[in-house]
Enzyme design. Structure first.
Site, PDB file in Angstrom:
ATOM      1  CG  HIS A 181      -7.902   8.708  -0.156  1.00 50.36           C
ATOM      2  ND1 HIS A 181      -6.532   8.636   0.027  1.00 50.36           N
ATOM      3  CD2 HIS A 181      -8.507   7.076   0.956  1.00 50.36           C
ATOM      4  CE1 HIS A 181      -5.698   7.099  -0.155  1.00 50.36           C
ATOM      5  NE2 HIS A 181      -7.060   6.677   0.263  1.00 50.36           N
TER       6      HIS A 181
ATOM      7  CE  LYS B   4      -4.268   6.627   3.105  1.00 47.62           C
ATOM      8  NZ  LYS B   4      -5.155   6.249   3.116  1.00 47.62           N
TER       9      LYS B   4
ATOM     10  CG  ASP C   5      18.192  13.318  -9.708  1.00 49.91           C
ATOM     11  OD1 ASP C   5      17.782  11.493 -10.698  1.00 49.91           O
ATOM     12  OD2 ASP C   5      17.782  14.064 -10.258  1.00 49.91           O
TER      13      ASP C   5
ATOM     14  CE  LYS D 170      -1.222   5.201  -1.091  1.00 48.78           C
ATOM     15  NZ  LYS D 170      -1.488   4.551  -0.232  1.00 48.78           N
TER      16      LYS D 170
ATOM     17  CG  ASP E  22       1.569  17.303  22.424  1.00 51.97           C
ATOM     18  OD1 ASP E  22       0.034  17.191  22.549  1.00 51.97           O
ATOM     19  OD2 ASP E  22       2.900  16.553  23.275  1.00 51.97           O
TER      20      ASP E  22
ATOM     21  CG  HIS F  30      -1.961   1.045   0.961  1.00 50.83           C
ATOM     22  ND1 HIS F  30      -2.369   2.056   2.047  1.00 50.83           N
ATOM     23  CD2 HIS F  30      -3.620   0.801   0.272  1.00 50.83           C
ATOM     24  CE1 HIS F  30      -3.206   2.595   1.837  1.00 50.83           C
ATOM     25  NE2 HIS F  30      -3.724   2.036   1.347  1.00 50.83           N
TER      26      HIS F  30
END
Length: 467
Positions: free
Chosen positions: A385, A387, A219, A214, A392, A212
């Site tokens: 969607h 995450k 470079d 991404k 704090d 899952h």
């Protein structure tokens, strides 16, 4: 005669169900999951045997053995690329257990750029790819052959024609709709592209243990991580979930080496080779960043423990955004304890479903959370969607991890944990705007729901182990 044949088939199904139940009891990771599978397989093998073939397997020894054997080697390789630098004692004291658990480290001096929604994210990614001189590493759970997918395809082809090495990983199940022609076009142009699976040999029954993550690294200098995949829906172009709310992160500094390392481990499993690994630049920013790569090959349930540790670290504020709120007992208990400490605990979830069963389970957990004093909000403009987790006034995490069992125990995930007051302030501003476009969930949402809907929520929660 027909009755005898039918009876024989039923007997065979029940025997297979009992054998599968024995396998589930021994191999399923949690007692709850083992009990749910075993009960269904013994009593209703007609309905559960086939799903168990696809979802019940919990071992993939080849990947696990290689992952554990090469992890120290990859860490040593990454360390050799890095300038000597260490985080301050305060960072190590607060989050040292996370670093120790993951075999990772906080890197000082990172430059961070918060990317809000698809347009900002992919404009930044394409700009970086277009400037690549040596190597581009690309990994997504989903790649679609649509407008955005074709734009990504052309950008990668252009870099190959400019003499740049391009390596692409996509998940074989997450990108199941990706046509062969899309992949072949990239291969013919010189892009090295492969699907990820935990088993090198094709297994039509293996739906769990998806990658899952991404990741984009250009470079060895600029890295991207977050919640967005390659598809038009992530640009908010596909109703009824549009507009699509998501967040990504651009990183410059030594932490990019750890993004490379995560990609390299998966790439080596699939190809038997290592991709180009380039030295990152010296850090010129102010953030301390740890790359948290978690997955079911780890000896511990690292993703769940990652969240538990961050929740326990909160003293004033804990804001979380997640499309799927199906926490395990450890995470839910940590959230309750945070409320007792007087922490401002808020969770932002969607107001509309993309997966109905998960949405129903999320609604029930939202009700439980509200009763525990946790403030839960539903984002109104479209599907959320992102995450993101804010702790704090100085700590923020951006990544691919959801608060559900699939991320905790079944998926390979990655995120960036960042300690920096300036960056945390940016995240606070972003999340404050998100909460301003949400309505707060109350106990009445569940209590006034029709009986059948409430029943459906409880039934959906029974499927926690595979959600």
């Amino acid at each position: 005669m027909l009755t005898t044949i039918v009876g024989g088939l039923l007997l065979v199904l029940h025997i297979a169900g009992v054998l599968a139940a024995m396998h589930a009891v021994i191999n399923t990771r949690t007692p709850q999951g083992a009990f749910a599978w075993a009960l269904g397989l013994v009593l209703l093998p007609y309905a559960t045997l086939i799903p168990y073939l696809y979802l019940g397997r919990s071992h993939f020894h080849g990947y696990v053995d290689l992952h554990r054997a090469r992890r120290d080697q990859m860490q040593a390789l990454a360390d050799a690329q890095l300038a000597n630098g260490s985080s301050g004692p305060e960072v190590n004291e607060r989050y040292g257990e996370i670093a120790h658990m993951l075999g990772a480290r906080f890197h000082p001096g990172q430059r961070l750029r918060l990317l809000i929604n698809g347009d900002a994210t992919f404009e930044a990614i394409f700009a970086a790819i277009n400037e690549a001189k040596r190597c581009v590493l690309v990994q997504f759970f989903i790649i679609h052959d649509d407008m955005l997918g074709k734009r990504m395809q052309q950008a990668l082809i252009d870099r190959v024609r400019a003499g740049v090495d391009v390596c692409v990983l996509y998940d074989g199940i997450g990108s199941h709709a990706l046509p062969n022609e899309y992949v072949e076009t990239l291969q013919e142009a010189g892009v090295i592209i492969h699907p990820f699976a935990t088993q090198r040999r094709s297994n039509r029954f293996q739906l769990n243990f998806r990658n899952h993550r991404k990741i984009v690294v250009v470079d060895g200098v600029r890295g991207f991580v977050g919640g967005l995949n390659v598809g038009d829906e992530y640009l908010g172009l596909k109703p009824p979930l549009a507009p699509w709310r998501d967040t990504h992160l651009e990183i410059e500094g030594p932490a990019v080496a750890d993004l490379q390392r995560s990609f390299a481990e998966d790439w080596h499993w699939v190809t038997g080779e290592l991709p180009p690994l380039l030295k990152p630049q010296q850090g010129s920013g102010n953030a301390h960043t740890l790359i948290a790569a978690t997955g079911p090959a780890d000896r511990q349930e690292t993703c769940s423990l990652f969240f538990v540790s961050l929740i326990h670290a909160a003293r004033q504020r804990l804001w979380i955004t997640t499309p799927y709120f199906v926490p395990d007992q450890a995470v839910m208990s940590a959230l309750r304890l945070a409320v007792f400490r007087g922490v401002d605990v808020r969770v932002l979830i969607p107001c509309r479903p993309d997966h109905r069963t998960v949405f129903l389970a999320t609604s029930l957990y939202a009700h439980d959370a509200v009763l525990a004093g946790i403030r839960v909000f539903r984002y109104q403009p479209g599907f959320v969607h992102e995450k993101v987790l804010l702790v704090d006034d100085d700590t923020a995490s951006v990544g691919s991890m959801n608060l559900d069992n699939r991320s905790f125990r079944l998926n390979f995930e990655i995120g960036a944990l960042n300690v920096d007051e300036e960056f945390a302030t940016e995240v606070e501003t972003m999340l404050s705007d998100d909460f301003a476009h949400a309505h707060e969930v109350t106990a009445a949402e569940y209590e006034k729901a029709p009986y059948l809907r409430r029943l459906a929520m409880h039934v959906a929660r029974l499927f926690d182990p595979v959600l």
